[in-house]
Design a protein around this motif. Structure first.
Motif, short mmCIF file in Angstrom:
data_model
loop_
_atom_site.label_atom_id
_atom_site.label_comp_id
_atom_site.label_asym_id
_atom_site.label_seq_id
_atom_site.Cartn_x
_atom_site.Cartn_y
_atom_site.Cartn_z
N UNK A 66 11.82 -8.68 34.05
CA UNK A 66 12.40 -9.16 32.79
C UNK A 66 11.47 -8.76 31.67
N UNK A 67 12.04 -8.39 30.56
CA UNK A 67 11.26 -7.91 29.42
C UNK A 67 11.70 -8.63 28.16
N UNK A 68 10.73 -9.10 27.41
CA UNK A 68 10.99 -9.66 26.09
C UNK A 68 10.33 -8.71 25.10
N UNK A 69 11.10 -8.26 24.15
CA UNK A 69 10.55 -7.35 23.15
C UNK A 69 10.85 -7.91 21.77
N UNK A 70 9.83 -8.06 20.99
CA UNK A 70 10.01 -8.56 19.63
C UNK A 70 9.28 -7.64 18.67
N UNK A 71 9.95 -7.26 17.64
CA UNK A 71 9.36 -6.40 16.61
C UNK A 71 9.51 -7.11 15.28
N UNK A 72 8.43 -7.14 14.55
CA UNK A 72 8.45 -7.81 13.25
C UNK A 72 7.64 -6.97 12.29
N UNK A 73 8.21 -6.69 11.16
CA UNK A 73 7.47 -5.98 10.13
C UNK A 73 7.67 -6.71 8.81
N UNK A 74 6.60 -6.77 8.06
CA UNK A 74 6.73 -7.41 6.77
C UNK A 74 5.87 -6.68 5.76
N UNK A 75 6.32 -6.73 4.52
CA UNK A 75 5.64 -6.09 3.41
C UNK A 75 5.49 -7.11 2.31
N UNK A 76 4.28 -7.19 1.78
CA UNK A 76 4.04 -8.09 0.66
C UNK A 76 3.43 -7.28 -0.48
N UNK A 77 3.94 -7.48 -1.65
CA UNK A 77 3.40 -6.77 -2.81
C UNK A 77 3.22 -7.75 -3.96
N UNK A 78 2.23 -7.46 -4.76
CA UNK A 78 1.99 -8.23 -5.98
C UNK A 78 1.67 -7.22 -7.07
N UNK A 79 2.34 -7.34 -8.18
CA UNK A 79 2.07 -6.45 -9.30
C UNK A 79 1.83 -7.28 -10.55
N UNK A 80 0.92 -6.80 -11.34
CA UNK A 80 0.62 -7.44 -12.61
C UNK A 80 0.72 -6.37 -13.69
N UNK A 81 1.47 -6.68 -14.70
CA UNK A 81 1.62 -5.74 -15.81
C UNK A 81 1.23 -6.45 -17.11
N UNK A 82 0.38 -5.79 -17.86
CA UNK A 82 -0.03 -6.32 -19.17
C UNK A 82 0.12 -5.19 -20.18
N UNK A 83 0.72 -5.52 -21.29
CA UNK A 83 0.81 -4.51 -22.35
C UNK A 83 0.48 -5.17 -23.68
N UNK A 84 -0.25 -4.43 -24.50
CA UNK A 84 -0.63 -4.92 -25.83
C UNK A 84 -0.27 -3.84 -26.83
N UNK A 85 0.46 -4.24 -27.85
CA UNK A 85 0.80 -3.32 -28.94
C UNK A 85 0.25 -3.92 -30.23
N UNK A 86 -0.53 -3.13 -30.92
CA UNK A 86 -1.12 -3.59 -32.19
C UNK A 86 -0.66 -2.62 -33.27
N UNK A 87 -0.24 -3.20 -34.35
CA UNK A 87 0.17 -2.35 -35.46
C UNK A 87 -0.41 -2.89 -36.77
N UNK A 88 -0.83 -1.97 -37.62
CA UNK A 88 -1.38 -2.35 -38.95
C UNK A 88 -0.63 -1.54 -39.98
N UNK A 89 -0.20 -2.23 -41.02
CA UNK A 89 0.47 -1.57 -42.13
C UNK A 89 -0.24 -1.99 -43.41
N UNK A 90 -0.52 -1.02 -44.22
CA UNK A 90 -1.19 -1.33 -45.50
C UNK A 90 -0.49 -0.54 -46.59
N UNK A 91 -0.48 -1.09 -47.74
CA UNK A 91 0.14 -0.40 -48.86
C UNK A 91 -0.32 -0.95 -50.20
#
Length: 155
Positions: free
Chosen positions: A74-99
């Motif tokens: 008798x044979x028991x076969x079990x296959x398990x695969x898992x993937x875990x991901x973590x991503x972090x995104x940071x964005x900074x936009x700076x604008x200067x207007x002078x007149x």
């Protein structure tokens, strides 16, 4: 990855010992049922009479025998695969207007900050259980007892 350890623990703690135990018990119960069936068939063969000429013979006396079966593996076969991901995104936009207009100096600054943290867990699993069943000859003692029982020659 704060979410990873609980997920990993849940996946790793799959109840493999219980699965193997239940497979073993199921095979033992199935083997018992097969043996019981073979004994019942032997009883039925001993009670089933066949008329040949003027004589009556039961199936066992004519050489018929019940089939016996056994699980060989008798044979028991079990296959398990898992993937875990973590991503972090940071964005900074700076604008200067002078007149300068009509002797007035104007300045403006804008800051746009975005932060995103994403977690993703993906799991896949597959399992199979296989058992090999083979036909066996009747036990030797069964054959010996039958020979003794029906030693009288058939005429």
């Amino acid at each position: 990855m704060a979410e990873t350890p609980p997920v990993t623990r849940a996946l790793v703690s799959a109840p493999l010992p219980q699965i193997i135990e239940k497979l073993g018990l199921a095979i033992a119960q199935a083997q018992y049922a097969l043996d019981t069936n073979s004994v019942e068939v032997a009883k039925l063969m001993s009670e089933t009479e066949v008329e040949i000429g003027d004589n009556s013979y039961n199936l066992l006396s004519l050489g018929f025998q019940p089939s016996f079966y056994a699980f060989t593996e008798a044979t028991v076969e079990a296959k398990l695969s898992f993937t875990m991901t973590e991503t972090t995104e940071t964005s900074v936009k700076v604008g200067v207007t002078a007149g300068v207009s009509y002797g007035v100096f104007m300045a403006a600054a804008s800051i746009d900050v975005a932060y995103a943290r994403k977690f993703s867990v993906s799991t896949e699993g597959a399992s199979s259980i296989a058992a090999r069943l083979v036909s066996l000859p009747p036990p030797d003692i069964f054959n010996q007892l039958l020979k003794r029982q029906y030693e009288q020659p058939i005429t």
